[in-house]
Enzyme design. Sequence first.
Site, PDB file in Angstrom:
ATOM      1  N   ASP A 109       0.869  -1.167   0.000  1.00 40.76           N
ATOM      2  CA  ASP A 109       0.000   0.000   0.000  1.00 40.76           C
ATOM      3  C   ASP A 109       0.907   1.219   0.000  1.00 40.76           C
ATOM      4  O   ASP A 109       1.677   1.431   0.939  1.00 40.76           O
ATOM      5  CB  ASP A 109      -0.893  -0.037   1.248  1.00 40.76           C
ATOM      6  N   GLN A 151      -3.657   5.307  -5.397  1.00 41.90           N
ATOM      7  CA  GLN A 151      -3.463   3.888  -5.102  1.00 41.90           C
ATOM      8  C   GLN A 151      -3.987   3.465  -3.736  1.00 41.90           C
ATOM      9  O   GLN A 151      -4.746   2.503  -3.621  1.00 41.90           O
ATOM     10  CB  GLN A 151      -1.973   3.541  -5.233  1.00 41.90           C
ATOM     11  N   GLU A 152      -3.602   4.172  -2.668  1.00 40.36           N
ATOM     12  CA  GLU A 152      -4.042   3.766  -1.334  1.00 40.36           C
ATOM     13  C   GLU A 152      -5.545   3.926  -1.170  1.00 40.36           C
ATOM     14  O   GLU A 152      -6.234   3.028  -0.657  1.00 40.36           O
ATOM     15  CB  GLU A 152      -3.319   4.580  -0.253  1.00 40.36           C
ATOM     16  N   GLU A 153      -6.082   5.072  -1.595  1.00 37.15           N
ATOM     17  CA  GLU A 153      -7.500   5.334  -1.414  1.00 37.15           C
ATOM     18  C   GLU A 153      -8.362   4.334  -2.182  1.00 37.15           C
ATOM     19  O   GLU A 153      -9.396   3.871  -1.681  1.00 37.15           O
ATOM     20  CB  GLU A 153      -7.831   6.760  -1.853  1.00 37.15           C
ATOM     21  N   TYR A 172      -8.553   5.393 -12.631  1.00 39.00           N
ATOM     22  CA  TYR A 172      -7.617   5.816 -11.582  1.00 39.00           C
ATOM     23  C   TYR A 172      -7.816   7.310 -11.361  1.00 39.00           C
ATOM     24  O   TYR A 172      -8.090   8.056 -12.309  1.00 39.00           O
ATOM     25  CB  TYR A 172      -6.188   5.525 -12.030  1.00 39.00           C
TER      26      TYR A 172
END
Length: 562
Positions: A276, A293-295, A334
Amino acid sequence: MRDSRSNTMNTLETREALTSILPYLPLILRSSSLFWPPPMVEALKSLARGPLHSNVNSGQVFAIAISDLRNLLSLPDSALHPSALHGYALFFDDFMSRDASEKWFGNVVPQLADLLLRLPELLESHYQNAASFNGTETGLRLLESQQQGIVFLSQELIAALLVCSFFCLFPATNRGAKHLQAINFDNLFTCLYESHDISQENKIKCIVHYFEKICSCMPGGNVSFERKVLPLTNSPSHISSPKANFWSKSSVSLCHFEVHSSGLIEDQPAEALEVDFANKYIGGGALFRGCVQEEIRFMINPELIVGMLFLPAMADNESIEIIGTQRFCDYTGYASSFCFSGDYKDVKGVDSMGRRKTRIIAIDALSRVGKRQYTPECLLRETNKAFCGFYDQSSRQQYENLFVDTEFSEAEFDEGNGNPLESSTRNLLTYFQSVNETSSNQPMRVNEQKWDDDKVGIATGNWGCGAFGGDPEVKAIIQWLAASQALRPFILYYTFGLESSRKLDKVVQWIISQKWNVGELWEMLVEYSRQKLKQQTKLTFFEWLLPSLYDDDPMIMDTSFT
């Protein structure tokens, strides 16, 4: 049953755990038992009976009902921000179809209210089980900074806690003082109303789908949340944070490195530890405007969100490992193009502790460091941060000889004395060396292998790049060094089509052909960074390391920081 649970709630470990987390829960503790305030019970019972009894049949009324529940708890600033109220109404009255809305308010909301009614019972049962789990404290509590520890939660308890978030019932007072993220969902709906961003709508769609799924079939597994710490001083029970001299003298072999120009970390085929690209506040902007990416990972695996309740910000020597979360959603796109694309059937296996074999490691890179990222201090910080995430504390015994002391004297590394790392780990590393030798002769595809549980690799990508401004070539090498030193057998590296990573596979194969170890590759990275800081080179690391790769490719541009 109540007497048994009350006795359990009186144990020292449970009292300490509750003392740390109770100020951040919406429940009250009385006579060693957890309760909702009586008026709250009546309000939840009304919701649980359905819209004919509660009259909650639209987003607008739902938002008012949430505000009323907050008032019953006497929460500071109990009135939701007007934009949050409008956000709930906008989503459930405008963005949701009539049929879906009727199902939501007729079937889902009553079940969510019933789940909230059972939260005190679920928590007491949790503490009863946690107090007797192999003698290890696993109860819900604040896992504060520099506090190595683990929390085990059932998926049902996680669901109940996330309903609290959805209904905005968690107290917000003093969370900032403890370096805790906001955990209620009101900001998510505020952002939806104020930004009209399609990605915000789709983030909420993921969460709504999660609640619909758990109401149709409540999962019965467990999830663990572990704060991992590399102590800054030597400790007999933990591996301490390595110094630069440790990395330069390491003779550990480089692990297998497999480059994927397409695909996603969460879709990796092996039982790898999935990275993550975290904010130091775990979850980042998941409950705000963030959608990278994390969200995204927190939206498709919503059980990750509950960690934001009790995991304060990570320090430089910390990481957070989460095992067992279930993926509920599929998606495309994204950032601003993120879009919920339907249900996802998670078929991952389950381990002996009832956790799905989905292992996620949150590590936060330095942000917006520019040329400072090439300083020895930053190189060491990033490498140690990745190592903290990648090493397996549960397998500490196999590291004991490898990490006897991170403060070796120069004399201990003299040629006459031999290298203590090399002599103590030769047998342990035979397997990994054979993997590297195989990969240098003929490519070994990880998805063709059956990896055992104690041979879990790393699935990662351009960690700390993009908005954080990291050098993708340097960051790839840093993660390779950390994974190798942590005795991970392989890295699956997803480039996401990044242009500057186009030559990564060839560079990796060339490095393997040189039979370099961790220390030798580290020294090359340090030397490149030294030249970069002194403006002795404008080349990227790959250009500097292997100029011949670029001789026949004039399209490769210098992506270095100026």
